[in-house]
Write an enzyme that holds these catalytic residues in place. Structure first.
Site, mmCIF file in Angstrom:
data_model
loop_
_atom_site.group_PDB
_atom_site.id
_atom_site.type_symbol
_atom_site.label_atom_id
_atom_site.label_comp_id
_atom_site.label_asym_id
_atom_site.label_seq_id
_atom_site.Cartn_x
_atom_site.Cartn_y
_atom_site.Cartn_z
ATOM 1 N N CYS A 108 0.831 -1.207 0.000
ATOM 2 C CA CYS A 108 0.000 0.000 0.000
ATOM 3 C C CYS A 108 0.866 1.258 0.000
ATOM 4 C CB CYS A 108 -0.960 0.002 1.182
ATOM 5 S SG CYS A 108 -0.158 -0.145 2.800
ATOM 6 N N HIS A 147 -1.401 1.708 7.449
ATOM 7 C CA HIS A 147 -1.928 1.546 6.095
ATOM 8 C C HIS A 147 -1.805 2.874 5.359
ATOM 9 C CE1 HIS A 147 -4.236 -0.057 2.817
ATOM 10 N NE2 HIS A 147 -5.181 0.856 2.955
#
Length: 914
Positions: free
Chosen positions: A327, A870
């Site tokens: 990510c 994230h």
């Protein structure tokens, strides 16, 4: 059969010498295929402290190869560590091959270290233990001249096509396709002549693996992806269209493809390897992806896209599939591929701009891989794209990003901008450059001269678009010599002026046994020291003037280390650590300390004569000089007095008034007070407990040598303030009935929601305040001295930065992550940044005619903590005048107000033209 003779342990200095020699030998004979072993850093640090190596001081000095040896044995207080314990590194499940899997979130240097084969064998001979975790050294880099240790081998999920049976295969990324076939056939007991294997990434047949000499890295197999194994039946293969559509289903880009004659191949492993080797070296971090909280809080649900791409649109709204903790890469890429001038450049024929002869470049492969990916992302009607080819190319040329651990999106952006520049540098033969001394000339002339010299060697779309110039002024504090230089500026890394705090729960024990243990939650600065914890505990603990606190970290029912350096940074303490404080006399440094550890008699024989400890160790002070066994017994019983159960409470005839003794009665919720006055205490202290206690004490040498010695009442033991005496108590079943040891069990973690203090209001600062801290005058650090040409010596000079020339694309990095010798920490401070009309005119010192007003068009976000973060990206499509949230493969609209969050990490601005 004769009795086995127990080997006598070597001295700590001798152990250190042997390990150093074996490490040096391994370093001088590195080769592909060499064996290394993963070793728990907790155990390794305890061994280093035992032999007199302070790994923490090495890290602080930035010298990872230097080993300190203890010349004065009496100065070392650490005990000989127990058996090697790697259980904190593995998932306690055996796979089909009988191997234990490493946890995915491990960080080298923090959770584990890597030791050479000979070092492991020697440590294992001395200490035994395990589990054993061998790893291999592999060649790395485009020229294969470097080496790395493959900590996490490639893990593939094998699916048997005829019955969907699933298995896990672990194999080196440097293994060949032939080795993969052999491993699969051996596991399933199949004939390799009747087997074929497909690259089955994302449940699609991408390629039939038939080139047996090709490495799995070059075949672009990814960590945790699936491979499909088909069996030949009666000489026929299964219908190739029965499971999925053949080949890659991505639509072709309706633009002229790149004219590369080179094959872009490669691949890597999850957390694939360590860049370093050897037991003292720190490696890269490894962070798991987690669910993102609040990422879509401001999404306009009514207008959310029906799918993860914008089919039928003009392009630019295609997501990127997460290949496994990628990510960070997806976030950085989405920001770059939506940078207006780069989009325009790469959608044209850019092949004529590629410099294949630049020794600092990557023969144009990185630029081609990026350009191909950008074209795919801007093709209309695209499904989410798996950036496997780009990831493989990146891994080949930037081994720090190889593997599938979490990385920093800003670090990737820095590498990409620099790499794209070198691949696209129009200067084939760089002229020789000489930096002339300003000699009092006007700054404008010196700056222009330096910029022209820079452009003569560096001329690319990246320089034109993303590079500026800043002025650096250094002043000698002794002779006032002033040095002015003008250097290129690719991005600004702005510090966050923060006073952020953290809540910490500490369990406090009484060193005189006057009361039961009690947890206290205090608030301390995130970047504070141990002295801040002690000061914060003073008031809630009602600490007296004649008392002090000794901090220690407890791990596996033993004191892992003393935190007796008041200036030791607390950022090295993790949220799941167990920190205790012992209330001791203020003059404790002049008194011998006694540490009481606990083990059960009935468990002693079951563990081959090895003591298996339980509970939290207790600490008290002893009289200085010689102490008899009776004195030690008295001190131990005092420590245990608060734990006595109600049924074991002494009868009234064994107590006297508080006025006669001057000591408080231990507080114990189990004690029934109807038989005694609450203002009374034990007669003669704990000696009266002889009637109800029958435990035995054993003395252990503070260096871990020799055998345990049972403490005798009439024996005198020579104790000094420089030693920390360790006593183990053998608890019998009778003792366990008399005392409530639950108070020694279940220590709270440093931070857990159940113990957290009330959450304070989120801290808010402006982008301008960050910029002002970045530009303020400050002294250089002691490890970053400046050589003064006038003094002819290194000086801790005063440095000042100024903005001189700003680029059309301004990249602003908010330094949320801080690093020290123990760990990384993150600041979640909310930075209020302008979306429109960011005016930097007053910060630019030159008189250039270009405007210095900017508009935001992209943000790379980081949500969560370092242990479970994230990355996403917010991007504005100017054609639609609308913002979108790119969360890996999912793309959805977001309101302009919603892009301002405390997750903002890298900001992208474009200059507003007049």
């Amino acid at each position: 059969m004769g009795r086995e003779i127990e080997s006598v342990p070597l001295s700590p200095a001798e152990e250190a010498r042997i390990v150093k020699e074996k490490t040096d030998s391994a370093e001088s004979n590195l080769k592909e295929g060499a064996s290394f072993y993963v070793l728990s850093n907790r155990w390794w640090r305890s061994w280093q402290e035992y032999v007199g190596q302070d790994a923490r001081s090495d890290l602080n000095e930035g010298n990872f190869s230097h080993w300190e040896y203890a010349k004065k044995a009496s100065s070392v207080i650490a005990l000989r560590p127990g058996s090697i314990d790697n259980t904190d590194l593995v998932i306690d499940v055996m796979d089909e091959g009988g191997e234990m899997e490493l946890r995915r979130s491990l960080e080298e240097g923090h959770d584990y270290v890597l030791v050479p084969d000979d070092v492991w064998k020697q440590l294992f001979e001395w200490y035994k233990g395990g589990p054993v975790l061998p790893r291999k050294m592999i060649s790395d880099g485009p020229s294969h001249k470097g080496f790395s240790i493959e900590v996490y081998p490639l893990q593939l999920h094998l699916i048997l096509a005829n019955d969907n049976t699933k298995s896990v295969i672990r194999i080196s990324k440097k293994g060949t396709v032939k080795e993969l076939y052999s491993k699969c056939c051996e596991l399933l007991k199949l004939d390799s002549e009747k087997v074929r294997i497909w690259d089955y990434f994302n449940k699609k047949r991408h390629a039939l693996l038939t080139n047996f000499d090709q490495t799995l890295e070059d075949a672009q197999l990814q960590m945790d992806q699936e491979i499909l194994l088909e069996l030949q039946v009666n000489g026929n293969w299964p219908d190739e269209t029965s499971n999925s559509v053949m080949g890659n289903e991505l639509a072709l880009v309706a633009i002229e493809p790149s004219k590369s004659s080179l094959t872009i191949a490669g691949g890597s492993t999850y957390n694939g390897h360590s860049e370093s080797y050897g037991p003292d070296l720190l490696g890269s971090s490894s962070i798991r992806s987690s669910n993102m909280e609040g990422a879509h809080k401001n999404v306009d649900d009514a207008s959310e896209l029906p799918s993860s791409n914008a089919k039928g649109s003009g392009g630019g709204l295609t997501g990127l599939i997460n290949l496994g903790n990628t990510c960070f890469m997806n976030s950085a890429l989405q920001c770059l591929v939506h940078t207006p001038k780069l989009v325009e450049f790469f959608l044209q024929d850019y092949n004529k701009e590629i410099n294949q002869h630049n020794p600092l470049g990557m023969k144009g492969e990185l630029a081609r891989a990026f350009g191909d990916l950008l074209r795919e992302l801007w093709s209309p009607g695209k499904s989410p794209i798996a950036p496997r080819a780009f990831k493989a190319t990146l891994a080949r040329f930037a081994s720090q990003f190889s593997g599938y651990n979490q990385h920093d999106s800003q670090e990737l952006l820095a590498f990409l901008l620099d790499g794209l520049h070198e691949d696209l540098n129009r200067v084939i033969q760089k002229p020789y450059s000489v930096t002339n001394d300003p000699n009092g000339r006007p700054d404008e002339d010196v700056a222009e001269e330096n910029w022209a010299s820079h452009k003569a060697r560096n001329d690319s779309i990246i320089v034109e678009t993303c590079q500026g110039q800043y002025k650096s002024t250094v002043v000698c504090p002794d002779c006032s010599k002033v040095s002015v230089t003008f250097d290129p500026l690719m991005y600004m890394s702005l510090p966050l002026p923060s006073t952020a705090t953290r809540a910490m729960t500490i369990m406090v024990f009484y060193g005189d046994g006057s009361a039961l243990t009690m947890p206290f939650t205090v608030t301390v600065p995130k970047q504070g020291c141990c002295k801040d914890i002690i000061q914060a505990l003073h008031e809630p603990c009602s600490l007296n003037a004649h008392e002090s606190l000794l901090l220690a970290e407890v791990y596996n029912h033993q004191i892992y280390r003393y935190l007796d350096n008041p200036f030791e940074l607390i950022s090295g303490i993790k949220d799941d650590d167990h920190i205790v404080a012992y209330r001791l006399p203020a003059n404790r440094n002049k008194l011998p300390l006694l540490q009481l550890k606990h083990h059960r008699k009935d468990m002693y024989a079951q563990h081959g004569g090895q003591r298996k400890f339980f509970g939290t160790p207790l600490i008290t002070c002893l009289p200085e000089g010689g102490c008899t066994g009776a004195v030690i017994q008295t001190a131990v019983k005092a420590l245990l007095a608060p734990l006595m159960r109600a049924t074991a409470f002494p009868p009234p005839n064994l107590v006297k008034s508080k006025k006669e003794s001057g000591s408080p009665l231990p507080v114990n919720d189990d004690i029934k007070m109807e038989n005694c006055n609450p203002n009374t205490e034990f007669k003669d202290g704990p000696i009266a407990l002889d009637a109800v206690s029958s435990f035995s004490l054993w003395l252990i040498d503070d260096r871990g040598f020799g055998k345990d010695v049972q403490i005798e009442n009439d024996t005198t033991y020579s104790l000094t303030a420089s030693s920390k005496t360790v006593v183990t108590m053998s608890w019998s079943e009778k003792d366990l009935d008399l005392y409530d040891i639950s108070y020694l069990e279940d220590l709270p973690e440093v931070f857990k929601l159940g113990y957290a203090v009330k959450k304070t209001k989120q801290e808010t600062i402006s982008l301008f305040s960050c910029l002002e801290v970045f530009l303020k005058e400050e002294p250089l650090g002691p490890n970053d001295m400046w050589y003064c040409p006038s003094c002819k010596a290194d000086r801790q000079a005063i440095k000042k930065l100024d903005l001189w020339r700003l680029p059309d694309i301004l990249v602003v990095h908010l330094k949320r992550f801080s690093f020290n010798r123990y760990m990384k920490t993150k600041l979640d401070t909310f930075v209020n940044f302008p979306i429109h009309n960011l005016d930097l005119t007053k910060y630019v010192k030159s008189n250039t005619p270009d405007p210095h007003v900017y508009e935001l068009y992209a943000v790379s976000n980081h949500y969560g903590s370092l242990s479970g973060g994230h990355y996403t990206a917010y991007v504005k499509l100017f054609e639609e005048n609308r913002w979108y949230n790119f969360d890996d493969s999912h793309v959805s609209p977001v309101s302009e107000e919603g892009i301002k969050t405390s997750a903002a990490y890298v900001l992208f601005y474009r200059r507003i033209k007049k």
